[in-house]
Write a protein that holds these residues in place. Sequence first.
Motif, PDB file in Angstrom:
ATOM      1  N   LEU A   1       3.902  22.330  92.190  1.00  4.42           N
ATOM      2  CA  LEU A   1       5.312  22.549  91.849  1.00  4.42           C
ATOM      3  C   LEU A   1       5.489  23.789  90.975  1.00  4.42           C
ATOM      4  O   LEU A   1       6.439  24.565  91.153  1.00  4.42           O
ATOM      5  CB  LEU A   1       5.875  21.315  91.139  1.00  4.42           C
ATOM      6  N   VAL A   2       4.572  23.991  90.030  1.00  2.00           N
ATOM      7  CA  VAL A   2       4.651  25.183  89.184  1.00  2.00           C
ATOM      8  C   VAL A   2       4.428  26.439  90.025  1.00  2.00           C
ATOM      9  O   VAL A   2       5.131  27.443  89.875  1.00  2.00           O
ATOM     10  CB  VAL A   2       3.617  25.108  88.042  1.00  2.00           C
ATOM     11  N   SER A   3       3.454  26.370  90.935  1.00  2.00           N
ATOM     12  CA  SER A   3       3.215  27.500  91.836  1.00  2.00           C
ATOM     13  C   SER A   3       4.456  27.788  92.666  1.00  2.00           C
ATOM     14  O   SER A   3       4.861  28.956  92.832  1.00  2.00           O
ATOM     15  CB  SER A   3       2.020  27.196  92.751  1.00  2.00           C
ATOM     16  N   GLY A   4       5.093  26.745  93.180  1.00  2.00           N
ATOM     17  CA  GLY A   4       6.311  26.916  93.963  1.00  2.00           C
ATOM     18  C   GLY A   4       7.445  27.495  93.140  1.00  2.00           C
ATOM     19  O   GLY A   4       8.240  28.299  93.637  1.00  2.00           O
ATOM     20  N   ALA A   5       7.512  27.103  91.869  1.00  2.00           N
ATOM     21  CA  ALA A   5       8.563  27.638  90.993  1.00  2.00           C
ATOM     22  C   ALA A   5       8.388  29.135  90.791  1.00  2.00           C
ATOM     23  O   ALA A   5       9.363  29.903  90.826  1.00  2.00           O
ATOM     24  CB  ALA A   5       8.535  26.918  89.647  1.00  2.00           C
ATOM     25  N   PHE A   6       7.153  29.572  90.600  1.00  2.00           N
ATOM     26  CA  PHE A   6       6.918  31.002  90.438  1.00  2.00           C
ATOM     27  C   PHE A   6       7.158  31.751  91.750  1.00  2.00           C
ATOM     28  O   PHE A   6       7.532  32.923  91.741  1.00  2.00           O
ATOM     29  CB  PHE A   6       5.497  31.264  89.942  1.00  2.00           C
ATOM     30  N   ALA A   7       6.935  31.062  92.874  1.00  2.00           N
ATOM     31  CA  ALA A   7       7.130  31.707  94.171  1.00  2.00           C
ATOM     32  C   ALA A   7       8.599  31.878  94.522  1.00  2.00           C
ATOM     33  O   ALA A   7       8.998  32.893  95.095  1.00  2.00           O
ATOM     34  CB  ALA A   7       6.427  30.900  95.267  1.00  2.00           C
ATOM     35  N   THR A   8       9.409  30.898  94.182  1.00  2.00           N
ATOM     36  CA  THR A   8      10.799  30.891  94.648  1.00  2.00           C
ATOM     37  C   THR A   8      11.825  31.060  93.552  1.00  2.00           C
ATOM     38  O   THR A   8      13.004  31.254  93.835  1.00  2.00           O
ATOM     39  CB  THR A   8      11.092  29.565  95.388  1.00  2.00           C
ATOM     40  N   GLY A   9      11.403  30.976  92.286  1.00  3.54           N
ATOM     41  CA  GLY A   9      12.352  31.047  91.179  1.00  3.54           C
ATOM     42  C   GLY A   9      13.016  32.403  91.075  1.00  3.54           C
ATOM     43  O   GLY A   9      12.437  33.435  91.427  1.00  3.54           O
ATOM     44  N   ARG A  10      14.225  32.388  90.589  1.00  2.00           N
ATOM     45  CA  ARG A  10      15.005  33.613  90.446  1.00  2.00           C
ATOM     46  C   ARG A  10      14.529  34.405  89.240  1.00  2.00           C
ATOM     47  O   ARG A  10      14.307  33.862  88.163  1.00  2.00           O
ATOM     48  CB  ARG A  10      16.480  33.260  90.283  1.00  2.00           C
ATOM     49  N   SER A  11      14.365  35.702  89.424  1.00  2.00           N
ATOM     50  CA  SER A  11      13.929  36.576  88.337  1.00  2.00           C
ATOM     51  C   SER A  11      14.996  36.663  87.265  1.00  2.00           C
ATOM     52  O   SER A  11      16.195  36.527  87.531  1.00  2.00           O
ATOM     53  CB  SER A  11      13.611  37.972  88.867  1.00  2.00           C
ATOM     54  N   ALA A  12      14.563  36.934  86.035  1.00  2.00           N
ATOM     55  CA  ALA A  12      15.498  37.045  84.919  1.00  2.00           C
ATOM     56  C   ALA A  12      16.401  38.257  85.066  1.00  2.00           C
ATOM     57  O   ALA A  12      17.544  38.269  84.646  1.00  2.00           O
ATOM     58  CB  ALA A  12      14.731  37.138  83.603  1.00  2.00           C
ATOM     59  N   ALA A  13      15.862  39.314  85.646  1.00  3.15           N
ATOM     60  CA  ALA A  13      16.631  40.542  85.835  1.00  3.15           C
ATOM     61  C   ALA A  13      16.013  41.289  86.988  1.00  3.15           C
ATOM     62  O   ALA A  13      15.031  40.855  87.558  1.00  3.15           O
ATOM     63  CB  ALA A  13      16.602  41.388  84.558  1.00  3.15           C
TER      64      ALA A  13
END
Length: 263
Positions: A225-237
């Motif tokens: 799940l953490v790997s998926g979050a880094f893969a698909t999460g929206r960048s801060a900027a």
Amino acid sequence: MAVLSPLSRRPTVAAMLVLTAVTGLIDTYSYLSLGHVFVAYMTGNVVFLGVGLQPGADLAWVVPAVAVGGFALGSLTGGRLAARLSGRPRRWLVAALAAEAVLLALVAVVSAGGLMTPDGRSAQHGGAHAGGPCAYVSIALLALAAGLQNSTVRHFGVRELNTSVLTLTLTGLTADSTLGGGPGAKAHRRVGSIAAMLGGAAVAATLFRISATAVVVLAAVLVALVSGAFATGRSAASGADVVAGKGGAGEEWPGEFQSTRSG
């Protein structure tokens, strides 16, 4: 050189806390199921190894030696990945954490298949029997996964969130507190790390009464799940803003994430 997170502050901190809980899960599993050995806490294993090397010692030296060797190999692998991919943080973190999740999933398979001890008896609640061949495979794979995680987090360099070693975290929490005469900075992160490790260990001990294999399955799912979050999460900027340290959360990350390859 600063290694910037592909995510904003809160999701990144949450990800680090989840990985800390994973450390609590797998170290509890290894200690309870694989013969009183740690797979992430190497200080304890070095002590066990020193005791086991003494003539006539009740503690076998082979088990901690396997753990230390597996951890070193995992850390080396994590270092190589960081050297190649840390310039592309999202790809680097996804690759490292996905590899860790696969290793944990393999341990779950070994644990589920290792229900019989060498003398033909059923192992309690599942899991690899301490001292049996499945145990050594499980220790090596878990230590490899822990070494990979620790190496990756070290290069990522999130302050106060190393996901494994809590000795310095606890020291910082108390020595740097206002009661101890310090500024009391980052206390919430330190408390969060301790709580995450404690929670992971408590959950593992509870699940162990039902199924040892479930502990490793949960750890694998959390890392995935953490790997998926880094893969698909929206960048801060935008990438340009983050690299330049301009605007929004991007300006805060250079001080939060420090590459430790030179230190």
